[in-house]
Design an enzyme around this catalytic site. Structure first.
Site, PDB file in Angstrom:
ATOM      1  N   GLU A  87     -41.701  47.872  -6.720  1.00 23.99           N
ATOM      2  CA  GLU A  87     -42.661  46.822  -7.091  1.00 23.99           C
ATOM      3  C   GLU A  87     -43.885  47.482  -7.689  1.00 23.99           C
ATOM      4  OE1 GLU A  87     -43.892  44.409  -3.823  1.00 23.99           O
ATOM      5  OE2 GLU A  87     -41.859  43.649  -3.515  1.00 23.99           O
ATOM      6  N   ASP A 103     -40.078  50.501  -3.233  1.00 23.61           N
ATOM      7  CA  ASP A 103     -38.995  49.602  -3.685  1.00 23.61           C
ATOM      8  C   ASP A 103     -39.148  49.225  -5.159  1.00 23.61           C
ATOM      9  OD1 ASP A 103     -41.217  48.023  -3.605  1.00 23.61           O
ATOM     10  OD2 ASP A 103     -40.347  46.443  -2.373  1.00 23.61           O
ATOM     11  N   LYS A 110     -32.958  44.766 -48.821  1.00 25.96           N
ATOM     12  CA  LYS A 110     -32.206  45.247 -47.650  1.00 25.96           C
ATOM     13  C   LYS A 110     -31.295  44.153 -47.112  1.00 25.96           C
ATOM     14  CE  LYS A 110     -34.215  45.759 -43.375  1.00 25.96           C
ATOM     15  NZ  LYS A 110     -35.141  46.406 -42.443  1.00 25.96           N
ATOM     16  N   SER A 117     -38.069  52.339 -36.465  1.00 30.93           N
ATOM     17  CA  SER A 117     -37.483  52.272 -35.130  1.00 30.93           C
ATOM     18  C   SER A 117     -36.322  53.264 -35.053  1.00 30.93           C
ATOM     19  CB  SER A 117     -37.044  50.828 -34.866  1.00 30.93           C
ATOM     20  OG  SER A 117     -36.471  50.713 -33.609  1.00 30.93           O
ATOM     21  N   THR A 130     -33.405  51.951 -41.718  1.00 31.99           N
ATOM     22  CA  THR A 130     -33.953  51.307 -42.920  1.00 31.99           C
ATOM     23  C   THR A 130     -34.501  52.344 -43.892  1.00 31.99           C
ATOM     24  OG1 THR A 130     -34.503  49.317 -41.684  1.00 31.99           O
ATOM     25  CG2 THR A 130     -35.727  49.665 -43.727  1.00 31.99           C
ATOM     26  N   GLY A 159     -34.811  54.226 -37.620  1.00 32.02           N
ATOM     27  CA  GLY A 159     -34.938  54.969 -38.880  1.00 32.02           C
ATOM     28  C   GLY A 159     -33.891  54.600 -39.924  1.00 32.02           C
TER      29      GLY A 159
HETATM   30  C1  R5P Z   1     -37.981  45.051 -40.155  1.00 31.77           C
HETATM   31  O1  R5P Z   1     -37.794  44.343 -41.116  1.00 31.77           O
HETATM   32  C2  R5P Z   1     -39.051  46.081 -40.121  1.00 31.77           C
HETATM   33  O2  R5P Z   1     -40.006  45.886 -41.116  1.00 31.77           O
HETATM   34  C3  R5P Z   1     -38.505  47.499 -40.210  1.00 31.77           C
HETATM   35  O3  R5P Z   1     -37.974  47.723 -41.493  1.00 31.77           O
HETATM   36  C4  R5P Z   1     -37.428  47.694 -39.177  1.00 31.77           C
HETATM   37  O4  R5P Z   1     -37.873  47.232 -37.942  1.00 31.77           O
HETATM   38  C5  R5P Z   1     -37.057  49.145 -39.068  1.00 31.77           C
HETATM   39  O5  R5P Z   1     -36.052  49.302 -38.124  1.00 31.77           O
HETATM   40  P1  R5P Z   1     -35.081  50.537 -38.171  1.00 31.77           P
HETATM   41  O6  R5P Z   1     -35.930  51.776 -38.281  1.00 31.77           O
HETATM   42  O7  R5P Z   1     -34.323  50.484 -36.872  1.00 31.77           O
HETATM   43  O8  R5P Z   1     -34.179  50.363 -39.347  1.00 31.77           O
END
Ligand code: R5P
Length: 295
Positions: free
Chosen positions: A36, A34, A190, A221, A225, A223
């Site tokens: 768990e 289930d 940013k 994450s 940024t 990417g």
């Molecule tokens: C946030 O300020 C972190 O330092 C990273 O720049 C951010 O988490 C990167 O996230 P993503 O790759 O989704 O832009």
């Protein structure tokens, strides 16, 4: 000391155990029909100091949940000290209520760990509105940095680098790495519109055209940024762009997004399992564990 891995980080945990000449075992984690959780220690932990190694990826909620159950079970079985090594500690970006009614998950995550763990060690956790881990944890908590390992990597492999931090928070990586290798450095500006939409502006322009641009950040994450940072420096004539992230979450096709933005190389540390991992953090974790009181 016995080192255990739970859902992930098996290789890293094993390497740390080898370095410390400590016993290593994988926790038995499964689910009942289930769904768990089923969890079992395969060796006796009574009266032992135990180390749980778990990066909070690829499903942070599941990692937190299993760490909590594993820690409570160890206590119940008589472990005398429970140390959590979370090479990547999630939830730290939700460090305030950005919109009414939101959960400040970093605080709640810390409450669960404060209750169940004796000591926590992590690497380059996201400290933005918090000054240190002491703002969220009331147990001994150490935030290590991979900066020197990254600086060494750049020194050995990249000629004529300029270090770029993609946003104001990234100065803590960019500036220290640049100063360790004596390279020029700039931090970009940013604006975040949503989880998947950011804009990046160059504040002070260095000689990007004749240098290898190395963009460093704590988390890659989606990417977006680093992609926006790469696009901005590309406009200034940069030929080589290398992206180095401590934690390569690399979700939602981040790797192909970075390649499409003409990023030549993506390098990450092994805090999270990824094909981009090149820099090994086991030595700094092992060294920190040696300093821990085990009684
Ligand atoms: C946030 O300020 C972190 O330092 C990273 O720049 C951010 O988490 C990167 O996230 P993503 O790759 O989704 O832009």
């Amino acid at each position: 000391m016995i080192i255990f891995s739970i859902n992930n980080s098996h290789d890293l945990a094993q390497t740390i155990a080898k370095k410390l000449k400590a016993k290593y075992a994988k926790l038995v984690v499964d689910d009942f029909p289930d769904k768990e959780l089923y969890l079992r220690y395969p060796v006796n932990v009574s009266n032992k100091a135990i180390v749980l190694v778990e990066s909070f990826q690829p499903v942070p909620d599941w990692s937190l949940y299993t760490v909590f159950f594993a820690a409570r079970t160890a206590r119940d079985l008589g472990a005398k000290k429970i140390i959590l090594v979370a090479p990547y500690l999630a939830f730290m970006r939700q460090d305030k209520r950005f919109n009414p009614g939101e959960a400040v998950t970093s605080k709640i995550m810390a409450e669960l760990l404060n209750y169940s763990i004796d000591h926590i060690i992590t690497i380059d956790t996201h400290l933005h509105r918090y000054n240190s881990l002491r703002d969220v944890f009331n147990i001994p908590a150490k935030n290590l940095t991979a900066n020197s390992l990254i600086a060494d990597y750049i020194k050995k492999t990249i000629k004529n680098p300029v270090i770029v931090g993609p946003d104001s928070e990234s100065y803590q990586w960019a500036e220290q790495i640049a100063s360790e290798i004596n390279a020029p450095c700039t931090v970009l500006e940013k604006t975040r519109f949503s989880s998947r939409k950011v804009a990046v502006k160059i504040r002070d322009s260095l000689d990007f055209a004749n240098r290898a641009v190395v963009i460093v950040d704590d988390i890659i994450s989606t990417g977006h940024t680093v992609v926006e940072a790469a696009k901005a420096v590309k406009k200034l004539g940069t030929k080589t762009i290398i992206v180095i992230g401590v934690h390569g979450l690399l979700i939602e096709n981040a790797v192909s997004r970075l390649k499409q933005a003409d990023v030549d190389k993506i390098i990450t540390t092994n805090t999270i399992k990824s094909s981009t991992n090149v820099i090994d953090v086991s030595s700094i974790l092992a060294k920190e564990l040696l300093k821990c009181k085990l009684g």
